[in-house]
Design a protein around this motif. Structure first.
Motif, PDB file in Angstrom:
ATOM      1  N   SER A 130      28.906  23.242 -39.474  1.00 35.93           N
ATOM      2  CA  SER A 130      28.326  24.558 -40.119  1.00 35.93           C
ATOM      3  C   SER A 130      27.760  25.335 -39.347  1.00 35.93           C
ATOM      4  CB  SER A 130      27.471  23.891 -41.281  1.00 35.93           C
ATOM      5  OG  SER A 130      26.264  23.305 -40.587  1.00 35.93           O
ATOM      6  N   MET A 145      25.265  27.681 -37.596  1.00 35.98           N
ATOM      7  CA  MET A 145      23.661  27.487 -37.253  1.00 35.98           C
ATOM      8  C   MET A 145      23.251  28.719 -36.397  1.00 35.98           C
ATOM      9  SD  MET A 145      22.900  23.330 -36.795  1.00 35.98           S
ATOM     10  CE  MET A 145      23.954  23.123 -35.283  1.00 35.98           C
ATOM     11  N   TYR A 188      19.823  30.544 -42.930  1.00 40.35           N
ATOM     12  CA  TYR A 188      19.947  29.376 -42.033  1.00 40.35           C
ATOM     13  C   TYR A 188      19.271  28.136 -42.821  1.00 40.35           C
ATOM     14  CZ  TYR A 188      18.631  26.120 -38.623  1.00 40.35           C
ATOM     15  OH  TYR A 188      18.469  25.038 -37.765  1.00 40.35           O
ATOM     16  N   HIS A 189      18.185  28.503 -43.746  1.00 43.71           N
ATOM     17  CA  HIS A 189      17.626  27.362 -44.229  1.00 43.71           C
ATOM     18  C   HIS A 189      18.363  27.095 -45.550  1.00 43.71           C
ATOM     19  CE1 HIS A 189      14.021  27.048 -41.621  1.00 43.71           C
ATOM     20  NE2 HIS A 189      13.815  28.317 -42.057  1.00 43.71           N
ATOM     21  N   GLN A 191      21.679  27.374 -45.833  1.00 39.45           N
ATOM     22  CA  GLN A 191      22.881  26.432 -45.167  1.00 39.45           C
ATOM     23  C   GLN A 191      22.501  25.195 -45.093  1.00 39.45           C
ATOM     24  OE1 GLN A 191      25.893  27.445 -45.121  1.00 39.45           O
ATOM     25  NE2 GLN A 191      27.002  26.266 -43.496  1.00 39.45           N
ATOM     26  N   ARG A 192      21.370  24.984 -44.286  1.00 37.76           N
ATOM     27  CA  ARG A 192      20.941  23.536 -43.838  1.00 37.76           C
ATOM     28  C   ARG A 192      20.675  22.757 -45.489  1.00 37.76           C
ATOM     29  NH1 ARG A 192      23.096  21.953 -40.762  1.00 37.76           N
ATOM     30  NH2 ARG A 192      21.555  20.209 -40.817  1.00 37.76           N
ATOM     31  N   ASP A 235      26.002  15.643 -37.673  1.00 39.31           N
ATOM     32  CA  ASP A 235      25.543  16.842 -38.178  1.00 39.31           C
ATOM     33  C   ASP A 235      24.450  17.416 -37.026  1.00 39.31           C
ATOM     34  OD1 ASP A 235      24.623  19.227 -39.367  1.00 39.31           O
ATOM     35  OD2 ASP A 235      23.298  18.380 -40.709  1.00 39.31           O
ATOM     36  N   GLY A 254      22.687  19.975 -36.733  1.00 37.57           N
ATOM     37  CA  GLY A 254      21.653  20.413 -37.497  1.00 37.57           C
ATOM     38  C   GLY A 254      20.482  19.519 -37.549  1.00 37.57           C
ATOM     39  N   GLU A 288      12.701  24.700 -37.064  1.00 40.94           N
ATOM     40  CA  GLU A 288      13.257  25.258 -38.397  1.00 40.94           C
ATOM     41  C   GLU A 288      12.270  26.205 -38.994  1.00 40.94           C
ATOM     42  OE1 GLU A 288      15.232  22.454 -40.613  1.00 40.94           O
ATOM     43  OE2 GLU A 288      16.776  21.975 -39.207  1.00 40.94           O
ATOM     44  N   MET A 337      14.658  33.369 -36.045  1.00 38.98           N
ATOM     45  CA  MET A 337      15.615  32.651 -35.742  1.00 38.98           C
ATOM     46  C   MET A 337      15.537  32.543 -34.174  1.00 38.98           C
ATOM     47  SD  MET A 337      17.265  31.483 -38.262  1.00 38.98           S
ATOM     48  CE  MET A 337      18.370  30.416 -37.381  1.00 38.98           C
ATOM     49  N   TRP A 354      17.271  26.156 -29.172  1.00 37.46           N
ATOM     50  CA  TRP A 354      18.772  25.626 -29.231  1.00 37.46           C
ATOM     51  C   TRP A 354      18.812  24.969 -27.916  1.00 37.46           C
ATOM     52  CZ3 TRP A 354      20.259  25.952 -33.800  1.00 37.46           C
ATOM     53  CH2 TRP A 354      20.165  27.179 -34.656  1.00 37.46           C
ATOM     54  N   SER A 360      31.407  32.103 -35.654  1.00 38.44           N
ATOM     55  CA  SER A 360      30.643  31.089 -35.081  1.00 38.44           C
ATOM     56  C   SER A 360      31.382  29.919 -34.416  1.00 38.44           C
ATOM     57  CB  SER A 360      30.228  30.195 -36.521  1.00 38.44           C
ATOM     58  OG  SER A 360      29.830  28.874 -36.479  1.00 38.44           O
TER      59      SER A 360
END
Length: 249
Positions: free
Chosen positions: A88, A90, A99-100, A102-103, A124, A126, A134, A139, A144, A174
């Motif tokens: 997914s 990120m 982002y949140h 999506q998580r 995953d 994430g 997070e 961001m 990362w 992505s």
């Protein structure tokens, strides 16, 4: 360990290695008994020849096994560490709210996989990001992993996963698209979850219609997380079986 031996049975290298060991044992002991049957070699010359040939075969088999374990390309590795690899977006999401969201969607889908699809071991990426990161307002605050390290970790996890699940909420540049291609190349059965099929790159839009000589890919067009979860619930353990129709979202 069970997965290790199951996968070995699908590899010719195992038979070469096993045959070599049997020849070595027969040459050294002179007899082998199995289920009431006995194989005996009395001539010392033949026993020496068998032992030498067995060592050669066992060495060849071991070399083939070692080569395969180091090669990231085989679609069926010797072990499966994960039932499914979830891809997914990120780092490509530069909006904290997106982002949140999506998580949260991935978490709901993961729970549905556990509850309805017989999935236990999930990869995953994430989940490896600390919660403190997070929570950052930007961001850029998320720490990362280095790009080369992240790529190697993800590709190795993908190699050792049985299934591939792509969550692609909208058209976006992505790394998940790269991961989808890698999974396809390794022959992983896959499900692509999208809002609209035409948001996928051109060559990915009809992968579910390829002949069966190619990996099985299913494309789900679902409007929201609730629809995805419901489809997983209805499809259950059949969700990665391309020849079983799945209910619409």
């Amino acid at each position: 360990m069970k997965d290790f031996f199951v996968r070995l049975l699908e590899k010719p290298a195992l038979y070469i290695f096993t045959m070599g060991l049997l020849c070595v044992v027969l040459g050294a002991a002179g007899t082998i008994s199995f289920q009431g049957e006995t194989i005996a070699v009395a001539d010392p010359a033949w026993r020496i020849a068998l032992a030498v040939a067995g060592l050669a075969l066992a060495g060849l088999g071991a070399a083939l096994i070692a080569r395969d374990t180091r090669n990231p390309r085989p679609s069926q590795p010797f072990r499966l560490d994960y039932d499914i690899f979830i891809a997914s977006p990120m780092a490509a999401l530069d909006d904290p709210a997106a982002y949140h969201a999506q998580r949260q969607e991935v978490a709901a889908i993961t729970e549905a996989l556990h509850s309805h699809a017989g999935i236990e071991k999930v990869y995953d990426a994430g989940t490896k990001i600390p919660a403190a990161n997070e929570a950052g307002e930007k961001m850029g605050a998320v720490k990362w992993d280095p790009k080369d390290f992240a790529a190697e970790v993800d590709l190795e996890a993908l190699r050792h996963s049985k299934y591939f699940l792509l969550i692609y909420p909208h058209r976006i540049a992505s790394s998940v698209l790269f991961e989808a291609g890698y999974a396809l190349g390794m022959g992983k059965p896959a499900v692509y979850v999208v809002r609209k099929r035409d948001q996928l790159p051109y060559l990915m839009q009809e992968l579910n219609n390829l002949s069966r000589i190619y990996p099985q890919v299913r494309i789900w067009e679902c409007d929201d997380t609730a629809a995805i979860v419901e489809r997983i619930r209805q499809t259950g353990t059949r969700m990665f079986t391309a020849d079983v129709p799945a209910p619409d979202c």
